[in-house]
Design a protein around this motif. Structure first.
Motif, PDB file in Angstrom:
ATOM      1  N   ARG A  92      22.217  16.350 -38.293  1.00  0.00           N
ATOM      2  CA  ARG A  92      22.288  16.114 -36.855  1.00  0.00           C
ATOM      3  C   ARG A  92      20.879  15.983 -36.308  1.00  0.00           C
ATOM      4  O   ARG A  92      20.008  16.764 -36.613  1.00  0.00           O
TER       5      ARG A  92
ATOM      6  N   HIS B 195      35.709  24.967 -36.468  1.00  0.00           N
ATOM      7  CA  HIS B 195      34.751  26.046 -36.694  1.00  0.00           C
ATOM      8  C   HIS B 195      34.177  26.497 -35.356  1.00  0.00           C
ATOM      9  O   HIS B 195      34.243  25.759 -34.377  1.00  0.00           O
TER      10      HIS B 195
ATOM     11  N   GLU C 283      30.715  26.949 -33.563  1.00  0.00           N
ATOM     12  CA  GLU C 283      29.392  26.400 -33.860  1.00  0.00           C
ATOM     13  C   GLU C 283      28.415  27.508 -34.238  1.00  0.00           C
ATOM     14  O   GLU C 283      28.258  28.478 -33.492  1.00  0.00           O
TER      15      GLU C 283
ATOM     16  N   HIS D 291      36.250  24.361 -32.730  1.00  0.00           N
ATOM     17  CA  HIS D 291      36.407  22.924 -32.522  1.00  0.00           C
ATOM     18  C   HIS D 291      36.248  22.173 -33.835  1.00  0.00           C
ATOM     19  O   HIS D 291      35.551  22.648 -34.744  1.00  0.00           O
TER      20      HIS D 291
END
Ligand SMILES: [Fe+2]
Length: 321
Positions: free
Chosen positions: A87, A109, A111, A305
């Motif tokens: 990312r 998961h 974050e 999420h």
């Protein structure tokens, strides 16, 4: 709280809760970035109660609009430091939420639940939905906790989880594991070791790279009602023993790169138990379909999420606070 209209926004509790702009407004994005105090309180109330609020009709489509909206809802944004996903910041602390492989489910998961620091709140925004699929998935951590057999949930609550990571020195390692300079967004060995020694349970250099362990809780008390929520990434980090044998043996870890998870006391989490956790997570999954301009606020401690597979060019932003 029941359904309510506050000014020009209608609020509907649920999972996720919903906030919609009523009527046409020449500058809908400005409405969201300049919420009235009562609207702001209602958003906070819904986020506290349900853990997720889905905004529609505010037309947050560009990265600049998203950054402004996220800052207005979250305050100061934070970097994605210590994370395992590939990312890169696109602007300031706004990241692309794409995830690695669009043809596969990104398992839900919390974050950075495996790291010593995790964001309290996440803000997602949709610049462009996928042509097909691509829903963001949400899981209410309290529902997961309540749904699991007491034996399993108590083990995670009382023993916690220890996450083990052995990160290579350089990017592009054949293992596919993110390197420590990428993970910590710095090339400085001294800085990384200082950060790790002050925050991780253990950290050491090996010939292969950086080996750390981090013991954390497996559940958290969330919301103003202090309900217990599932909060861990054991189902993702704990690989099958045929792939990562001897997960509890730190001597073996010195000779291989990768990620692993055990109970907090260093004992193995059994395969049937992790399968039960994964099945429960699956049963509790709620998809949120995107329209361009949507925004989604998620309490990262209360709600997990993930993402469904998709086709086409999907643009979803994410910011952390
Ligand atoms: Fe994530």
């Amino acid at each position: 709280m029941s359904m309510a209209t506050v000014g020009n926004i209608s609020f509907e509790p649920g999972f996720p809760s919903r906030a919609r702009l009523i009527g046409a407004d020449p500058a809908p994005a400005d409405v969201l970035t300049n919420l009235e105090p009562k609207q702001r309180d209602t958003v906070r109330e819904l986020l506290d109660a349900s853990g997720a609020v889905h905004f529609r009709g505010f037309g947050i489509r560009t990265i600049d609009q998203f950054e402004t909206a996220a800052q207005s809802l979250l305050g100061q944004l934070a970097p994605y430091r210590g994370g395992d996903a590939p990312r890169r910041a696109e602007k300031g602390f706004v990241y692309n939420a794409a995830g690695p492989d669009k043809s596969r489910v990104l398992r839900a998961h919390n974050e950075l639940s495996y790291a010593p620091w995790h964001p309290k709140t996440l803000c997602f925004g949709c610049g462009r939905p996928a042509d097909e699929g691509g829903a963001t998935t949400l899981i209410d951590g309290h529902r997961v906790y309540e749904s699991l057999p007491p034996r399993i949930r108590d083990a995670f609550r009382t023993r916690g989880v220890t996450y083990i990571q052995h990160l290579p020195h350089a990017a592009g390692d054949p293992s596919g594991i993110k390197s420590w300079p990428e993970t910590f967004e710095t090339d400085s060995k001294d800085d990384v070791m200082e950060l790790c020694q002050s925050s991780y349970t253990s950290a050491k250099w090996t010939p292969l790279g950086l080996l750390t362990t981090n013991r954390t809780p497996g559940t958290l008390e969330v919301g103003s009602d202090d309900r217990i929520a599932w909060f861990n990434q054991a189902h993702i980090w704990r690989k099958d023993p045929t792939i990562t044998p001897k997960v509890s043996d730190m001597g073996v870890w010195e000779t291989r790169l990768g990620y692993g998870a055990t109970y907090g006391d260093g004992t193995e989490i059994s395969t049937p138990d992790i399968e039960q956790v994964s099945a429960t997570l699956h049963d509790c999954t709620v998809p949120v379909n995107w329209e361009a301009g949507d925004l989604l606020l998620v309490d990262n401690q209360a709600v997990m999420h993930g993402r469904m597979p998709y086709a086409g060019e999907r643009q979803v932003f994410v910011a952390f606070a």
